[in-house]
Enzyme design. Structure first.
Site, PDB file in Angstrom:
ATOM      1  N   LYS A   1      -9.896   1.077  -1.772  1.00 35.91           N
ATOM      2  CA  LYS A   1      -9.944   0.850  -0.330  1.00 35.91           C
ATOM      3  C   LYS A   1     -11.318   1.290   0.159  1.00 35.91           C
ATOM      4  O   LYS A   1     -11.740   2.427  -0.059  1.00 35.91           O
ATOM      5  CB  LYS A   1      -8.838   1.634   0.376  1.00 35.91           C
ATOM      6  CG  LYS A   1      -8.676   1.275   1.854  1.00 35.91           C
ATOM      7  CD  LYS A   1      -7.414   1.921   2.435  1.00 35.91           C
ATOM      8  CE  LYS A   1      -7.161   1.462   3.867  1.00 35.91           C
ATOM      9  NZ  LYS A   1      -5.905   2.049   4.416  1.00 35.91           N
TER      10      LYS A   1
ATOM     11  N   CYS B   1      -5.098  -3.156   3.108  1.00 33.35           N
ATOM     12  CA  CYS B   1      -4.750  -2.943   4.515  1.00 33.35           C
ATOM     13  C   CYS B   1      -5.937  -3.069   5.480  1.00 33.35           C
ATOM     14  O   CYS B   1      -6.365  -4.166   5.821  1.00 33.35           O
ATOM     15  CB  CYS B   1      -4.067  -1.590   4.648  1.00 33.35           C
ATOM     16  SG  CYS B   1      -3.164  -1.381   6.209  1.00 33.35           S
TER      17      CYS B   1
ATOM     18  N   GLU C   1       0.840  -1.192   0.000  1.00 29.99           N
ATOM     19  CA  GLU C   1       0.000   0.000   0.000  1.00 29.99           C
ATOM     20  C   GLU C   1       0.880   1.249   0.000  1.00 29.99           C
ATOM     21  O   GLU C   1       1.876   1.339   0.740  1.00 29.99           O
ATOM     22  CB  GLU C   1      -0.896  -0.003   1.243  1.00 29.99           C
ATOM     23  CG  GLU C   1      -1.786   1.221   1.370  1.00 29.99           C
ATOM     24  CD  GLU C   1      -2.573   1.250   2.676  1.00 29.99           C
ATOM     25  OE1 GLU C   1      -3.620   1.928   2.726  1.00 29.99           O
ATOM     26  OE2 GLU C   1      -2.135   0.602   3.657  1.00 29.99           O
TER      27      GLU C   1
END
Length: 512
Positions: free
Chosen positions: A340, A374, A265
Site C-alpha cells: 500500500k 484501498c 484488505e
C-alpha cells in the site's frame, strides 16, 4: 447499380469457373493499365492459397475481387516492389508459415462502385488475418490522382494533403478510413502505373489479436473468470478455524473454475480478537506475526486448487517499520509482494503505518494485472503508471467502515476502469468485530467494473454483490475487448493523451 435493384450480395471463394467474368471485370476496373491476370495465375493462386482469393457477387454477377498471399514479411525490406512480393507473378513468395497477409490486388467493377463492396472485401481479409493468427495485413496502395500534382508535390506532401482533406484521393481515403495506415512511400513499386507515377503507399493494418506462437504447452487466457470474496468479519477461536473459512471460499471459487480469488484488505483482522487488551498499535503488530504463515498457506491453496490468489492485505514488519502489504500467490507456485503506497490518516494515527514504494504490474497466466490497496485507488497516477506497463485487470482489496469511505473507493475505482481502459475488481469486508479496536464496523459492496463503450455494460458495471452480505461474486471478463477498445473505441483515453503537453513518470528511488 442502385441499391433497390439488389436482390442479394454474396461473398464467396473465387472459383476457376469465374475466370472469364473475372477477366472482364479487371479490364473494366483498370482501363488505363491494359493488364489483367491470366488464367494460369488464378489457377496457381487457387492451388496454393484458396482462402485468400475471394469475390463478391451481386444478383449472381461478379462485382469485385480480392487476391492475397501470405509472406514472411521480414524477408522484404521497406523498398520492396510488386515484383518482389509476387516473385515476378510466379507466387513462389507465398509461405503458409509466414506472418503477414499481403494483398496483391483488389478491384470493383465500375458499375458497382459506391456500394461499399471494397469494405466487405477488406473486412474479410481482416477476419482471415485474425483466424490465421497473422501479425497483420500489408499492401502497396495506388495513388491514382497523384499524376495531377506530381509537378507541384512530392509523394510525401501529396499523402499529407490527402490525410488533411486538402486533396481528395478516393482510393487512399478509402484505405485510411478502413484502418490501414500509411507507413512508407514505395518508389517504382508497380511498373506501368502512370497515374500513380509508379509510386505506391505501403499501407498496413495491425492484428491486435495476434499471439506470438509459444513453444510452451499453456498460453495466456483471453476470457478470464474473476472470483471476489465479500468476507464476513467474525471472531475465530484460532488460526485453524480461520484457515477453514479461507479454504471454503477458495474451494468454492475453484469449483466454479475461477482464475482469480480476491480477498479484502486486512481480512485477517479477526485474529486480533485475543489482543484486545493491547493498544491498537501493539495489536496490529501482533497480527503481523501471522502474515508469513498466511502467505505459506495461501500459496499451498493456490497450487492445490489451481487458482491465482490475491491475499487482500496484511500488516507486515520490515526492519522495525509496519507496512500494509499483500501477496499474489500464483497457481504455478510463484509468489509476488505488493504494498500500500498511500496510508490513511487513521492508519498513521492509530497504527503508525508507513507507505510502501513498489509500484509494478504482475505477469500471470491471464495477462498483466495491477493491485492497489484501498486508498491507493483514489490516486489516479498509480493506475495510470500500471496501465502504461500493460495492465489489463486492476484488483482493489479494500476495507471501509462507512458508506462515505466505500463510495470514495467505489467511484474512484470505476473511474480507473474508464480512464485506463481496463477491468477493475474491488472486494471488501462486511460485519462487525466488537472486540477489535479500530476495526469494529465494516461496509462493503464488491463489484467488477468495465470501461463504458458499446462492447461493455452501459453503466460500466459487470457484476455487483449484495451490499453488506457475506458472499462470493464471479464474473467473466474478455481481455480482447480491451484491445479492440484501445484501437477502435468511441473514445481512446490512453491513445489520445496529450503527451506533448504532459507526462507521468516514476521517480528513481533515493539512495540511503
Amino acid at each position: 447499380m442502385k441499391v433497390e435493384d439488389i436482390d442479394n450480395i454474396t461473398l464467396k471463394f473465387l472459383d476457376i469457373d469465374d475466370y472469364q467474368e473475372l477477366k472482364e471485370v479487371m479490364q473494366s476496373a483498370y482501363p488505363t493499365m491494359g493488364t489483367y491476370w491470366r488464367e494460369n495465375h488464378i489457377e496457381k493462386l487457387l492451388s496454393i492459397f484458396p482462402e485468400g482469393q475471394v469475390v463478391v457477387k451481386i444478383n449472381g454477377e461478379l462485382a469485385g475481387c480480392a487476391l492475397s498471399l501470405i509472406v514472411d514479411y521480414d524477408k522484404y525490406d521497406d523498398a520492396h516492389t510488386y515484383s518482389d512480393i509476387t516473385a515476378n507473378e510466379t507466387f513462389t513468395s507465398h509461405n503458409p508459415d509466414g506472418d503477414v497477409l499481403y494483398g496483391i490486388d483488389v478491384f470493383i467493377k465500375p458499375g458497382f462502385r459506391g456500394l461499399r463492396l471494397g469494405r466487405r472485401l477488406y473486412d474479410y481479409r481482416k477476419e482471415l488475418c485474425e483466424k490465421l493468427n497473422l501479425k497483420g495485413i500489408a499492401f502497396g496502395g495506388r495513388i491514382p490522382n497523384y499524376h495531377k500534382y506530381q509537378d507541384q508535390l512530392s509523394p510525401k506532401e501529396y499523402i499529407a494533403k490527402v490525410r488533411n482533406k486538402e486533396i481528395n484521393d478516393s482510393v487512399l481515403n478509402f484505405q485510411i478510413s478502413n484502418d490501414f495506415f500509411p507507413t512508407k512511400v514505395l518508389k517504382n513499386y508497380l511498373k506501368g502505373d502512370v497515374h500513380s507515377n509508379d509510386y505506391a503507399v505501403l499501407l498496413e493494418w495491425r492484428n491486435i489479436y495476434y499471439e506470438k506462437p509459444s513453444k510452451k504447452a499453456g498460453s495466456n487466457k483471453r476470457v478470464v473468470r474473476l472470483g471476489l470474496v465479500q468476507w464476513q468479519m467474525r471472531p475465530y477461536k484460532d488460526t485453524e478455524t480461520f484457515f477453514e473459512q479461507c479454504e471454503f471460499f477458495i474451494s468454492s471459487l475453484s469449483g466454479y473454475r475461477s482464475d482469480f480469488a480476491l480477498f479484502p484488505e486486512l481480512f485477517n483482522a479477526p485474529l486480533m480478537g485475543n489482543d484486545n487488551h493491547m493498544s491498537e498499535a501493539n495489536a496490529i503488530r501482533a497480527l503481523a506475526e501471522f502474515t508469513e504463515e498466511i502467505v505459506d498457506k495461501f500459496s499451498g491453496f493456490a497450487i492445490s486448487y489451481n487458482i491465482n490468489i490475491i491475499t487482500g492485505s496484511m500488516p507486515e514488519m520490515i526492519d522495525g517499520d509496519l507496512y500494509n502489504v499483500g501477496y499474489l500467490c500464483r497457481r504455478d507456485g510463484t509468489v509476488d509482494r505488493y504494498e500500500k503506497i498511500h496510508i490513511t490518516p487513521n492508519e498513521v494515527k492509530y497504527w503508525g503505518m508507513k507507505g510502501g514504494d513498489k509500484i509494478k504490474v504482475f505477469d500471470t497466466d491471464c495477462g498483466k494485472i495491477g493491485i492497489l490497496i484501498c486508498y491507493d485507488s483514489e490516486f489516479p497516477e498509480l493506475s495510470r503508471i500500471l496501465a502504461d506497463q500493460g495492465m489489463e485487470i486492476l484488483f482493489v482489496p479494500f476495507l471501509t467502515d462507512t458508506q462515505n469511505g466505500y463510495s470514495r473507493v467505489r467511484h474512484c475505482s470505476q473511474a480507473r476502469a474508464i480512464e485506463n481502459e481496463c477491468y477493475v475488481a474491488i472486494a471488501g469486508s462486511v460485519g462487525n468485530l466488537p472486540n477489535v479496536h479500530n476495526m469494529d464496523i465494516q461496509y462493503a459492496q464488491s463489484m467488477v467494473f468495465t470501461p463504458c463503450d458499446f462492447a461493455f455494460p452501459t453503466n460500466g458495471v459487470k457484476a455487483e454483490a449484495t451490499p453488506n452480505s457475506e458472499m462470493i461474486l464471479i464474473a467473466d471478463v474478455d481481455l480482447d475487448l480491451l484491445r479492440e477498445l484501445n484501437e477502435f473505441g468511441s473514445v481512446r483515453n490512453l491513445k489520445d493523451r496529450r503527451t506533448d503537453l504532459f507526462e507521468l513518470n516514476l521517480k528513481p528511488k533515493k539512495k540511503l
